[in-house]
Design a protein around this motif. Structure first.
Motif, PDB file in Angstrom:
ATOM      1  N   PRO A   7       0.829  -1.202   0.000  1.00 19.37           N
ATOM      2  CA  PRO A   7       0.000   0.000   0.000  1.00 19.37           C
ATOM      3  C   PRO A   7       0.867   1.257   0.000  1.00 19.37           C
ATOM      4  O   PRO A   7       2.052   1.189   0.321  1.00 19.37           O
ATOM      5  CB  PRO A   7      -0.779  -0.122   1.310  1.00 19.37           C
ATOM      6  N   GLN A   8       0.283   2.377  -0.345  1.00 20.81           N
ATOM      7  CA  GLN A   8       1.007   3.646  -0.360  1.00 20.81           C
ATOM      8  C   GLN A   8       1.340   4.087   1.066  1.00 20.81           C
ATOM      9  O   GLN A   8       2.356   4.722   1.299  1.00 20.81           O
ATOM     10  CB  GLN A   8       0.186   4.726  -1.065  1.00 20.81           C
ATOM     11  N   ALA A   9       0.457   3.780   1.998  1.00 24.04           N
ATOM     12  CA  ALA A   9       0.674   4.137   3.406  1.00 24.04           C
ATOM     13  C   ALA A   9      -0.042   3.106   4.273  1.00 24.04           C
ATOM     14  O   ALA A   9      -1.017   2.493   3.843  1.00 24.04           O
ATOM     15  CB  ALA A   9       0.134   5.527   3.692  1.00 24.04           C
ATOM     16  N   MET A  10       0.478   2.910   5.476  1.00 25.53           N
ATOM     17  CA  MET A  10      -0.186   2.014   6.415  1.00 25.53           C
ATOM     18  C   MET A  10       0.131   2.472   7.830  1.00 25.53           C
ATOM     19  O   MET A  10       1.142   3.138   8.069  1.00 25.53           O
ATOM     20  CB  MET A  10       0.247   0.564   6.208  1.00 25.53           C
ATOM     21  N   ILE A  11      -0.735   2.100   8.733  1.00 22.81           N
ATOM     22  CA  ILE A  11      -0.498   2.369  10.141  1.00 22.81           C
ATOM     23  C   ILE A  11      -0.018   1.070  10.762  1.00 22.81           C
ATOM     24  O   ILE A  11      -0.707   0.042  10.693  1.00 22.81           O
ATOM     25  CB  ILE A  11      -1.779   2.878  10.827  1.00 22.81           C
ATOM     26  N   LEU A  12       1.170   1.115  11.339  1.00 19.76           N
ATOM     27  CA  LEU A  12       1.729  -0.076  11.964  1.00 19.76           C
ATOM     28  C   LEU A  12       0.999  -0.361  13.267  1.00 19.76           C
ATOM     29  O   LEU A  12       0.691   0.548  14.027  1.00 19.76           O
ATOM     30  CB  LEU A  12       3.218   0.115  12.255  1.00 19.76           C
ATOM     31  N   GLN A  13       0.710  -1.637  13.490  1.00 23.08           N
ATOM     32  CA  GLN A  13       0.090  -2.052  14.738  1.00 23.08           C
ATOM     33  C   GLN A  13       1.128  -2.831  15.538  1.00 23.08           C
ATOM     34  O   GLN A  13       1.714  -3.795  15.029  1.00 23.08           O
ATOM     35  CB  GLN A  13      -1.137  -2.916  14.462  1.00 23.08           C
ATOM     36  N   ALA A  18       3.937  -6.371   9.073  1.00 20.58           N
ATOM     37  CA  ALA A  18       3.506  -5.461   8.011  1.00 20.58           C
ATOM     38  C   ALA A  18       4.168  -5.906   6.712  1.00 20.58           C
ATOM     39  O   ALA A  18       5.306  -6.388   6.717  1.00 20.58           O
ATOM     40  CB  ALA A  18       3.897  -4.030   8.344  1.00 20.58           C
ATOM     41  N   ILE A  19       3.463  -5.768   5.599  1.00 15.45           N
ATOM     42  CA  ILE A  19       3.984  -6.165   4.292  1.00 15.45           C
ATOM     43  C   ILE A  19       3.832  -4.998   3.325  1.00 15.45           C
ATOM     44  O   ILE A  19       2.762  -4.400   3.217  1.00 15.45           O
ATOM     45  CB  ILE A  19       3.229  -7.382   3.733  1.00 15.45           C
ATOM     46  N   ILE A  20       4.926  -4.695   2.611  1.00 12.56           N
ATOM     47  CA  ILE A  20       4.912  -3.662   1.577  1.00 12.56           C
ATOM     48  C   ILE A  20       5.366  -4.319   0.279  1.00 12.56           C
ATOM     49  O   ILE A  20       6.395  -5.008   0.256  1.00 12.56           O
ATOM     50  CB  ILE A  20       5.860  -2.505   1.938  1.00 12.56           C
ATOM     51  N   LYS A  59      14.951  -7.226  11.907  1.00  9.88           N
ATOM     52  CA  LYS A  59      13.489  -7.211  12.027  1.00  9.88           C
ATOM     53  C   LYS A  59      12.774  -7.300  10.687  1.00  9.88           C
ATOM     54  O   LYS A  59      11.549  -7.193  10.635  1.00  9.88           O
ATOM     55  CB  LYS A  59      13.053  -5.931  12.741  1.00  9.88           C
ATOM     56  N   ILE A  60      13.530  -7.472   9.586  1.00  9.45           N
ATOM     57  CA  ILE A  60      12.899  -7.449   8.268  1.00  9.45           C
ATOM     58  C   ILE A  60      13.294  -8.665   7.428  1.00  9.45           C
ATOM     59  O   ILE A  60      14.328  -9.282   7.651  1.00  9.45           O
ATOM     60  CB  ILE A  60      13.252  -6.156   7.490  1.00  9.45           C
ATOM     61  N   ALA A  61      12.436  -8.953   6.479  1.00  6.23           N
ATOM     62  CA  ALA A  61      12.708  -9.981   5.473  1.00  6.23           C
ATOM     63  C   ALA A  61      12.182  -9.441   4.149  1.00  6.23           C
ATOM     64  O   ALA A  61      11.269  -8.622   4.118  1.00  6.23           O
ATOM     65  CB  ALA A  61      12.010 -11.289   5.827  1.00  6.23           C
ATOM     66  N   ALA A  62      12.780  -9.890   3.062  1.00  7.69           N
ATOM     67  CA  ALA A  62      12.308  -9.462   1.742  1.00  7.69           C
ATOM     68  C   ALA A  62      12.329 -10.652   0.802  1.00  7.69           C
ATOM     69  O   ALA A  62      13.192 -11.524   0.902  1.00  7.69           O
ATOM     70  CB  ALA A  62      13.173  -8.334   1.194  1.00  7.69           C
ATOM     71  N   THR A  63      11.367 -10.676  -0.105  1.00  7.98           N
ATOM     72  CA  THR A  63      11.293 -11.711  -1.124  1.00  7.98           C
ATOM     73  C   THR A  63      11.382 -11.060  -2.494  1.00  7.98           C
ATOM     74  O   THR A  63      11.068  -9.878  -2.651  1.00  7.98           O
ATOM     75  CB  THR A  63       9.973 -12.510  -1.023  1.00  7.98           C
ATOM     76  N   PHE A  64      11.798 -11.851  -3.483  1.00  9.17           N
ATOM     77  CA  PHE A  64      11.916 -11.361  -4.859  1.00  9.17           C
ATOM     78  C   PHE A  64      11.341 -12.438  -5.766  1.00  9.17           C
ATOM     79  O   PHE A  64      11.857 -13.544  -5.834  1.00  9.17           O
ATOM     80  CB  PHE A  64      13.386 -11.099  -5.170  1.00  9.17           C
ATOM     81  N   ASN A  65      10.233 -12.126  -6.440  1.00  7.03           N
ATOM     82  CA  ASN A  65       9.604 -13.041  -7.375  1.00  7.03           C
ATOM     83  C   ASN A  65       9.899 -12.530  -8.788  1.00  7.03           C
ATOM     84  O   ASN A  65       9.286 -11.562  -9.248  1.00  7.03           O
ATOM     85  CB  ASN A  65       8.092 -13.103  -7.117  1.00  7.03           C
ATOM     86  N   GLU A  66      10.868 -13.179  -9.453  1.00  7.20           N
ATOM     87  CA  GLU A  66      11.276 -12.722 -10.793  1.00  7.20           C
ATOM     88  C   GLU A  66      10.153 -12.799 -11.812  1.00  7.20           C
ATOM     89  O   GLU A  66      10.008 -11.913 -12.650  1.00  7.20           O
ATOM     90  CB  GLU A  66      12.451 -13.555 -11.298  1.00  7.20           C
ATOM     91  N   LEU A  73       8.477  -6.578   1.170  1.00  8.72           N
ATOM     92  CA  LEU A  73       9.236  -6.325   2.384  1.00  8.72           C
ATOM     93  C   LEU A  73       8.334  -6.667   3.558  1.00  8.72           C
ATOM     94  O   LEU A  73       7.207  -6.185   3.645  1.00  8.72           O
ATOM     95  CB  LEU A  73       9.659  -4.856   2.457  1.00  8.72           C
ATOM     96  N   TYR A  74       8.821  -7.517   4.447  1.00  7.04           N
ATOM     97  CA  TYR A  74       8.080  -7.943   5.626  1.00  7.04           C
ATOM     98  C   TYR A  74       8.751  -7.337   6.855  1.00  7.04           C
ATOM     99  O   TYR A  74       9.945  -7.545   7.073  1.00  7.04           O
ATOM    100  CB  TYR A  74       8.085  -9.472   5.754  1.00  7.04           C
ATOM    101  N   ILE A  75       7.989  -6.590   7.620  1.00  4.59           N
ATOM    102  CA  ILE A  75       8.487  -6.020   8.867  1.00  4.59           C
ATOM    103  C   ILE A  75       7.868  -6.868   9.970  1.00  4.59           C
ATOM    104  O   ILE A  75       6.647  -6.894  10.142  1.00  4.59           O
ATOM    105  CB  ILE A  75       8.102  -4.536   9.001  1.00  4.59           C
ATOM    106  N   ILE A  76       8.714  -7.589  10.700  1.00  6.22           N
ATOM    107  CA  ILE A  76       8.260  -8.611  11.637  1.00  6.22           C
ATOM    108  C   ILE A  76       7.952  -8.001  13.007  1.00  6.22           C
ATOM    109  O   ILE A  76       8.771  -7.267  13.562  1.00  6.22           O
ATOM    110  CB  ILE A  76       9.339  -9.708  11.803  1.00  6.22           C
TER     111      ILE A  76
END
Length: 93
Positions: A7-13, A18-20, A59-66, A73-76
């Motif tokens: 999303p363009q913006a999100m509120i972290l809980q 969170a996933i971008i 605190k983060i992970a990222a995936t790449f689907n070619e 981007l996953y914020i854990i």
């Protein structure tokens, strides 16, 4: 052409993940993820090269689907201190 983030913006809980997503219409060579706190310079978080599917750091992970030309981007287990602007950059082939 700039990648499209959603999303363009999100509120972290607090305590929730969170996933971008970052999508490109062109074949990608690499994806770069950055974070930027308000009033500060952007900070490089990680880069995924073509052929890398997953990378983790702290605190983060990222995936790449070619095939889909997409990275996520996953914020854990977010905390309020993680509040910043996250964005991607790409290198096309």
């Amino acid at each position: 052409q700039q990648p499209v983030q959603s999303p363009q913006a999100m509120i972290l809980q607090e305590g929730k993940d969170a996933i971008i997503n970052c999508n490109s219409s062109k074949a990608l060579y690499s994806i770069h993820w950055y974070g930027q706190k308000h009033g500060e310079a952007p900070v490089f978080l990680m880069m995924l090269l073509k052929g890398e599917q997953l990378k983790t750091h702290d605190k983060i992970a990222a995936t790449f689907n070619e095939k889909k030309q997409q990275s996520s981007l996953y914020i854990i287990a977010t905390q309020l201190s993680y509040s910043e602007t996250y964005f991607c950059g790409t290198e096309t082939q």
